[in-house]
Design a protein around this motif. Structure first.
Motif, short mmCIF file in Angstrom:
data_model
loop_
_atom_site.label_atom_id
_atom_site.label_comp_id
_atom_site.label_asym_id
_atom_site.label_seq_id
_atom_site.Cartn_x
_atom_site.Cartn_y
_atom_site.Cartn_z
N GLY A 34 7.34 2.39 12.54
CA GLY A 34 7.29 1.01 12.13
C GLY A 34 8.64 0.58 11.50
N ALA A 35 8.52 -0.61 10.83
CA ALA A 35 9.92 -1.20 10.26
C ALA A 35 10.37 -0.40 9.07
N ARG A 70 4.40 -0.01 0.74
CA ARG A 70 3.75 -1.35 0.55
C ARG A 70 4.40 -2.00 -0.37
N CYS A 114 7.84 -3.48 1.03
CA CYS A 114 7.95 -4.29 2.54
C CYS A 114 6.81 -5.03 2.33
N ASP A 115 7.18 -6.27 2.71
CA ASP A 115 6.06 -7.28 3.07
C ASP A 115 5.84 -7.08 4.52
N GLY A 116 4.55 -7.41 4.59
CA GLY A 116 3.79 -7.30 5.79
C GLY A 116 2.96 -5.88 5.99
N CYS A 117 3.03 -4.92 5.34
CA CYS A 117 2.33 -3.60 5.38
C CYS A 117 0.96 -4.06 5.12
N GLY A 118 -0.09 -3.74 5.70
CA GLY A 118 -1.63 -3.89 5.54
C GLY A 118 -2.14 -3.30 4.28
N GLU A 119 -3.41 -3.74 3.95
CA GLU A 119 -4.04 -3.26 2.79
C GLU A 119 -4.72 -1.87 3.00
#
Length: 119
Positions: free
Chosen positions: A33-34, A73, A76-81
């Motif tokens: 991932g990013a 998390r 980085c924005d956009g990582c899931g809970e």
């Protein structure tokens, strides 16, 4: 994508990641991932230290993974809970896929029992 192949004869797994149409074998762990660069940075030294002391047990790896995911998390924005995790054992068995909430510190009991069932 990560792919795992198991040899019942050798009682051994091999971990691969895809690169285009090819599979490349991995040794140890990988991050996808990013924020993979950050994951590697946070894991590398601790993983190597645990490996050199033969401390790569399920609880230690789970702790390393969850702490790393929490820090990624935070950065980085956009990582899931949630994180989905499953455990592959040397005897060829696997736990079911489990959803782990951010901040979890306890290894799910189901993952520990999966190794004992049918052995």
């Amino acid at each position: 994508m990560l792919v795992t192949l198991y040899s019942a004869l050798d009682r051994q797994y091999s971990l691969f990641h895809t690169s285009g149409a090819a599979l490349k074998e991995l040794a140890g762990y990988d991050c996808q991932g990013a924020a993979a660069y950050l994951g590697h940075y946070l894991i590398r030294e601790r993983y190597e230290a645990m490996r050199s002391m033969d401390a790569l047990d399920l609880r230690s790896i789970f702790s390393l993974a969850t702490e790393t995911l929490d820090r990624v998390r935070e950065s980085c924005d956009g990582c899931g809970e949630f994180t989905e995790i499953f455990v592959l054992y040397a005897n060829g068995r696997a736990s079911g896929v489990q959803r782990i909430r951010q901040g979890a510190r306890e290894l799910p009991e189901l993952a520990l029992r999966a190794n004992l069932v049918g052995t």
